[in-house]
Design a protein around this motif. Structure first.
Motif, PDB file in Angstrom:
ATOM      1  N   ARG A  16       0.813  -1.213   0.000  1.00 28.98           N
ATOM      2  CA  ARG A  16       0.000   0.000   0.000  1.00 28.98           C
ATOM      3  C   ARG A  16       0.849   1.266   0.000  1.00 28.98           C
ATOM      4  O   ARG A  16       1.984   1.275   0.469  1.00 28.98           O
ATOM      5  CB  ARG A  16      -0.903   0.013   1.253  1.00 28.98           C
ATOM      6  CG  ARG A  16      -1.853  -1.162   1.268  1.00 28.98           C
ATOM      7  CD  ARG A  16      -2.861  -1.037   2.357  1.00 28.98           C
ATOM      8  NE  ARG A  16      -2.309  -1.255   3.676  1.00 28.98           N
ATOM      9  CZ  ARG A  16      -3.046  -1.291   4.785  1.00 28.98           C
ATOM     10  NH1 ARG A  16      -4.340  -1.101   4.715  1.00 28.98           N
ATOM     11  NH2 ARG A  16      -2.479  -1.512   5.948  1.00 28.98           N
ATOM     12  N   LYS A  30      -5.030   5.262   2.606  1.00 26.95           N
ATOM     13  CA  LYS A  30      -4.200   4.130   2.178  1.00 26.95           C
ATOM     14  C   LYS A  30      -4.814   3.506   0.929  1.00 26.95           C
ATOM     15  O   LYS A  30      -5.984   3.132   0.934  1.00 26.95           O
ATOM     16  CB  LYS A  30      -4.144   3.050   3.268  1.00 26.95           C
ATOM     17  CG  LYS A  30      -3.490   3.528   4.548  1.00 26.95           C
ATOM     18  CD  LYS A  30      -3.107   2.366   5.460  1.00 26.95           C
ATOM     19  CE  LYS A  30      -2.523   2.898   6.751  1.00 26.95           C
ATOM     20  NZ  LYS A  30      -1.910   1.838   7.574  1.00 26.95           N
ATOM     21  N   VAL A  32      -4.276   0.491  -2.147  1.00 23.47           N
ATOM     22  CA  VAL A  32      -3.576  -0.745  -2.474  1.00 23.47           C
ATOM     23  C   VAL A  32      -2.860  -0.574  -3.809  1.00 23.47           C
ATOM     24  O   VAL A  32      -3.444  -0.076  -4.766  1.00 23.47           O
ATOM     25  CB  VAL A  32      -4.581  -1.916  -2.556  1.00 23.47           C
ATOM     26  CG1 VAL A  32      -3.900  -3.160  -3.126  1.00 23.47           C
ATOM     27  CG2 VAL A  32      -5.159  -2.216  -1.180  1.00 23.47           C
ATOM     28  N   THR A  40      -6.584  -5.976   3.208  1.00 27.05           N
ATOM     29  CA  THR A  40      -7.408  -4.806   3.443  1.00 27.05           C
ATOM     30  C   THR A  40      -8.813  -5.211   3.894  1.00 27.05           C
ATOM     31  O   THR A  40      -9.373  -4.619   4.816  1.00 27.05           O
ATOM     32  CB  THR A  40      -7.467  -3.950   2.153  1.00 27.05           C
ATOM     33  OG1 THR A  40      -6.134  -3.486   1.885  1.00 27.05           O
ATOM     34  CG2 THR A  40      -8.368  -2.751   2.314  1.00 27.05           C
ATOM     35  N   GLU A  43      -8.540  -6.426   7.454  1.00 32.13           N
ATOM     36  CA  GLU A  43      -8.317  -5.287   8.341  1.00 32.13           C
ATOM     37  C   GLU A  43      -9.626  -4.537   8.611  1.00 32.13           C
ATOM     38  O   GLU A  43      -9.954  -4.210   9.750  1.00 32.13           O
ATOM     39  CB  GLU A  43      -7.293  -4.351   7.695  1.00 32.13           C
ATOM     40  CG  GLU A  43      -7.025  -3.078   8.461  1.00 32.13           C
ATOM     41  CD  GLU A  43      -5.921  -2.244   7.808  1.00 32.13           C
ATOM     42  OE1 GLU A  43      -6.143  -1.740   6.699  1.00 32.13           O
ATOM     43  OE2 GLU A  43      -4.844  -2.111   8.410  1.00 32.13           O
ATOM     44  N   GLN A  44     -10.380  -4.279   7.536  1.00 35.35           N
ATOM     45  CA  GLN A  44     -11.601  -3.496   7.709  1.00 35.35           C
ATOM     46  C   GLN A  44     -12.665  -4.266   8.491  1.00 35.35           C
ATOM     47  O   GLN A  44     -13.383  -3.687   9.302  1.00 35.35           O
ATOM     48  CB  GLN A  44     -12.121  -3.006   6.357  1.00 35.35           C
ATOM     49  CG  GLN A  44     -11.181  -1.939   5.802  1.00 35.35           C
ATOM     50  CD  GLN A  44     -11.562  -1.426   4.419  1.00 35.35           C
ATOM     51  OE1 GLN A  44     -12.648  -1.712   3.935  1.00 35.35           O
ATOM     52  NE2 GLN A  44     -10.660  -0.687   3.802  1.00 35.35           N
ATOM     53  N   ASP A 150      -0.543  -1.234  11.158  1.00 35.98           N
ATOM     54  CA  ASP A 150      -0.782  -2.227  10.111  1.00 35.98           C
ATOM     55  C   ASP A 150      -0.751  -3.633  10.707  1.00 35.98           C
ATOM     56  O   ASP A 150      -0.108  -3.862  11.728  1.00 35.98           O
ATOM     57  CB  ASP A 150       0.324  -2.079   9.047  1.00 35.98           C
ATOM     58  CG  ASP A 150       0.129  -2.984   7.840  1.00 35.98           C
ATOM     59  OD1 ASP A 150      -1.001  -3.433   7.591  1.00 35.98           O
ATOM     60  OD2 ASP A 150       1.129  -3.229   7.143  1.00 35.98           O
TER      61      ASP A 150
END
Ligand SMILES: Nc1ncnc2c1ncn2[C@@H]1O[C@H](COP(=O)(O)OP(=O)(O)OP(=O)(O)O)[C@@H](O)[C@H]1O
Ligand SMILES: [Mg+2]
Length: 200
Positions: A16, A30, A32, A40, A43-44, A150
């Motif tokens: 990213r 951020k 990708v 991602t 993470e979300q 991260d």
């Protein structure tokens, strides 16, 4: 649709690029750039869970959802800055020089302890913890905060540890122990760091 400018790039990892948000310098976006869609998404999803749980965000940047950008979909996070306003540097940056580690050793040591306590108390699950995925938010010469920017979340098929602090604690302790061991191994010549790590 927001326009991300090359001169507003704050950092990039393997997957990213991270830019200062053009409308709000306390935020970053951020995007990708190389096969990071799966991370991602994880993470979300994990952020949603933490938001529902109403955790405190002391050592994790707040997440403010996604926006359309000229570089594709962007995820908006709090941009971590030092007290003087400059974007915080990674822990990796502070560990690459024994002299820098020495200069900030009191703050680094204390902030690592605070981070460990924070992850345990909020039951925040991480993937592998790495110094490049932590920024040291410098407050003054003696103090700061380690913020994980991260690689949080859980890739287990049955993510028990995300929902149970009993299993969470075991996983967090395992990740933490590996984190400490990997730093000790990776920076054998950084004496001030070795002293810090011996306290964990
Ligand atoms: N919230 C933030 N506040 C300040 N700096 C940040 C923030 N998020 C990212 N950065 C900077 O941008 C860099 C890249 O961000 P990030 O680690 O999210 O990218 P990545 O491509 O997912 O990384 P990796 O290579 O670990 O997969 C970081 O190393 C850090 O220097
Ligand atoms: Mg990273």
């Amino acid at each position: 649709m927001i326009e991300l400018q090359e001169n507003q790039l704050v950092g990039k990892g393997l997957h990213r690029e991270v830019y200062v948000h053009p409308d709000d310098s306390s935020l970053c976006v951020k995007v990708v750039v190389l096969r990071g869609e799966e991370e991602t998404r994880r993470e979300q999803a994990y952020y949603k869970l933490l938001q529902r749980r109403n955790i405190v965000w002391d050592m994790l940047p707040q997440f403010y959802g996604v926006v359309e950008t000229n570089k594709g979909e962007g995820a908006v996070f709090e941009l971590i800055r030092d007290v003087d306003g400059s974007v915080s540097k990674t822990l990796e940056y502070y560990l690459q020089s024994a002299q820098l580690t020495e200069q900030y050793s009191q703050g680094i040591q204390h902030s690592l302890q605070l981070l460990k306590d924070y992850l345990l108390s909020q039951n925040i699950i991480t993937m592998t913890i790495k110094p490049k995925n932590i920024v040291y938010k410098k407050q003054d010469e003696q103090s700061g905060l380690c913020v994980i920017i991260d690689n949080i979340g859980n890739s287990d098929i049955v993510p028990l540890s995300s929902y149970s602090s009993f299993f969470g604690r075991k996983k967090i302790m395992r990740k933490w122990t590996r984190f400490i061991a990997s730093m000790a191994k990776h920076y054998p010549d950084n004496q001030p760091l070795q002293i810090i790590l011996s306290g964990f």
